[in-house]
Write a protein that holds these residues in place. Structure first.
Motif, PDB file in Angstrom:
ATOM      1  N   LEU A 127      27.545  -2.365  52.628  1.00 20.46           N
ATOM      2  CA  LEU A 127      27.081  -2.412  52.042  1.00 20.46           C
ATOM      3  C   LEU A 127      25.975  -2.154  49.897  1.00 20.46           C
ATOM      4  N   ARG A 128      26.075  -2.926  49.650  1.00 16.14           N
ATOM      5  CA  ARG A 128      25.894  -2.770  48.115  1.00 16.14           C
ATOM      6  C   ARG A 128      24.415  -3.304  47.857  1.00 16.14           C
ATOM      7  N   GLY A 129      24.113  -3.136  46.018  1.00 14.08           N
ATOM      8  CA  GLY A 129      22.862  -3.586  46.095  1.00 14.08           C
ATOM      9  C   GLY A 129      22.094  -2.248  45.049  1.00 14.08           C
ATOM     10  N   ALA A 130      22.507  -2.578  43.415  1.00 13.02           N
ATOM     11  CA  ALA A 130      22.367  -1.909  42.703  1.00 13.02           C
ATOM     12  C   ALA A 130      20.521  -1.965  42.534  1.00 13.02           C
ATOM     13  N   PRO A 131      19.764  -0.914  42.217  1.00  8.57           N
ATOM     14  CA  PRO A 131      18.645  -1.250  41.830  1.00  8.57           C
ATOM     15  C   PRO A 131      18.072  -1.175  40.944  1.00  8.57           C
ATOM     16  N   ARG A 140      17.957  -4.144  50.671  1.00  2.00           N
ATOM     17  CA  ARG A 140      17.722  -4.124  51.967  1.00  2.00           C
ATOM     18  C   ARG A 140      17.899  -5.317  52.586  1.00  2.00           C
ATOM     19  N   ASP A 141      17.827  -6.488  52.430  1.00  2.00           N
ATOM     20  CA  ASP A 141      17.779  -8.022  53.135  1.00  2.00           C
ATOM     21  C   ASP A 141      19.232  -8.538  53.472  1.00  2.00           C
ATOM     22  N   ALA A 142      19.431  -8.405  52.054  1.00  2.00           N
ATOM     23  CA  ALA A 142      21.115  -8.224  52.557  1.00  2.00           C
ATOM     24  C   ALA A 142      21.813  -7.286  53.756  1.00  2.00           C
ATOM     25  N   ALA A 143      21.336  -5.917  53.631  1.00  4.75           N
ATOM     26  CA  ALA A 143      22.175  -5.468  54.406  1.00  4.75           C
ATOM     27  C   ALA A 143      21.856  -5.521  55.918  1.00  4.75           C
ATOM     28  N   ILE A 147      24.644  -6.729  58.564  1.00  7.89           N
ATOM     29  CA  ILE A 147      24.245  -6.521  60.202  1.00  7.89           C
ATOM     30  C   ILE A 147      24.327  -7.029  61.378  1.00  7.89           C
ATOM     31  N   ALA A 148      23.410  -8.133  61.065  1.00  9.41           N
ATOM     32  CA  ALA A 148      23.103  -9.018  62.095  1.00  9.41           C
ATOM     33  C   ALA A 148      23.826 -10.211  61.876  1.00  9.41           C
ATOM     34  N   ARG A 149      24.760 -11.143  61.664  1.00  5.27           N
ATOM     35  CA  ARG A 149      25.834 -11.272  61.361  1.00  5.27           C
ATOM     36  C   ARG A 149      27.413 -10.876  62.455  1.00  5.27           C
ATOM     37  N   GLN A 150      27.313  -9.673  62.866  1.00  8.65           N
ATOM     38  CA  GLN A 150      28.413  -9.149  63.408  1.00  8.65           C
ATOM     39  C   GLN A 150      27.808  -9.502  65.094  1.00  8.65           C
TER      40      GLN A 150
END
Length: 336
Positions: A127-131, A140-143, A147-150
């Motif tokens: 889970l990545r995403g530099a501010p 947050r949305d990408a994270a 999770i939803a794809r699992q």
């Protein structure tokens, strides 16, 4: 189903004064900025607890099920750059994504996940995403999407870090209804659903008990389950000034009534007293929809309460929970 532009206002932190005024329990935040973050965590935990209860209990009514660990996650990038040092101190960010709150007794809690754990990976997916230079919820949305794809019926392997120490836990997350749930900051009494996101204004948490807030959350979740946004778009309704007129107003009122009725069933399936919905719309509907000045896209409070009471009376005696009401069969039917 008021639908503002979904700009994730609860995360902007553009004006600390607005945040302080909005959050219950943050009266001392001006003197102690950490109190603002404490109040924010508290209200997000309340939302997460309601959402966990409704989405897991009503999984048989939903499509596209996702794993529901029973937590609220956030990203450092959601906070205004001026507030990020305080966010790191208050929320323990050691990675771009962290656990803001954990639902008591939920699988994440049973697996030993606690607030301020930072999340490095889920099922081996980082889970990545530099501010960035401006606040946004992209990481947050990408994270949440990862999770939803699992697989909904399999345990999640979550790699965490806290105080520099890494650990991996297995979370036996149950399947639940898809979607995300957000608390909106500000002075309004807005509640909305866009097909995937449910947003509830912080004022609801200020004014009402969690059981009462659950009535509003269930109503908005019902809009998503019944695919109202997509069906209204397919029916080519007009919004804005023409929303209350003729066919437009009739279809909006129809979807609002349907969401009231299904929302009651969602509450009942989750173990709430369904009479909560009758009492809430009867006693507080005017607070939410403007009373005499309400939009005519919504039925009156009295009509809403009566329709829900009539629906409760139609539930067959001895019906199991979860109960799948006949209304669910209409979710693919075009609105006419």
């Amino acid at each position: 189903m008021n639908m503002p532009v979904l700009t994730s206002l609860r995360r902007r932190f553009a004006a600390l004064a607005v945040l302080i005024a909005s959050l219950p329990g943050a009266a001392d935040a001006q003197a102690d900025p950490a109190a603002t973050f404490t109040a924010l965590r508290a209200v997000d935990q309340r939302m997460a607890t309601i959402a966990y209860r409704l989405t897991t209990a009503n999984a048989p009514l939903c499509r596209g099920l996702v794993p529901v660990p029973g937590w609220a996650v956030h990203s450092l990038g959601q906070y205004d750059p001026a507030m990020r040092d305080q966010a790191r101190t208050s929320f323990g960010f050691e990675a771009p994504i962290a656990v803001e709150a954990v639902v008591a007794g939920a699988p994440a809690a049973r697996a030993g996940v606690v607030a301020n754990d930072s999340i490095l990976a889920v099922n081996g997916q980082p889970l990545r995403g530099a501010p960035g230079a401006k606040a946004d919820s992209n990481a947050r949305d990408a994270a949440q999407a990862v999770i939803a794809r699992q697989p909904a019926a399999a345990a999640l392997r979550v790699e965490l870090v806290r105080g520099g120490a890494r650990r991996t836990v297995a979370i036996a997350a149950p399947a639940g209804c898809p979607g995300s749930f957000e608390v909106l900051l500000g002075p309004g009494m807005d509640a909305s659903a866009d097909g995937s996101i449910v947003q509830i204004a912080v004022r609801f948490f200020e004014r009402y008990t969690d059981d009462q807030v659950a009535v509003v959350v269930a109503h908005e979740l019902a809009h998503n389950i019944l695919r109202h946004r997509a069906r209204l778009d397919a029916a080519k309704v007009s919004r804005g000034l023409l929303a209350e007129v003729g066919r437009n107003g009739r279809l909006f009122r129809q979807t609002e009534t349907e969401a009231d009725l299904l929302g009651m069933h969602l509450l009942r399936n989750a173990g709430y007293d369904p009479q909560l919905a009758v009492a809430f719309w009867r006693d507080h509907g005017g607070d939410v929809d403007g009373g005499l000045f309400r939009s005519r896209t919504h039925p009156s409070s009295k009509a809403r309460a009566q329709a829900i009471a009539d629906e409760i009376a139609r539930i067959p005696a001895g019906s199991p929970r979860p109960y799948l009401p006949p209304l669910l069969a209409t979710r693919d039917t075009p609105l006419q």
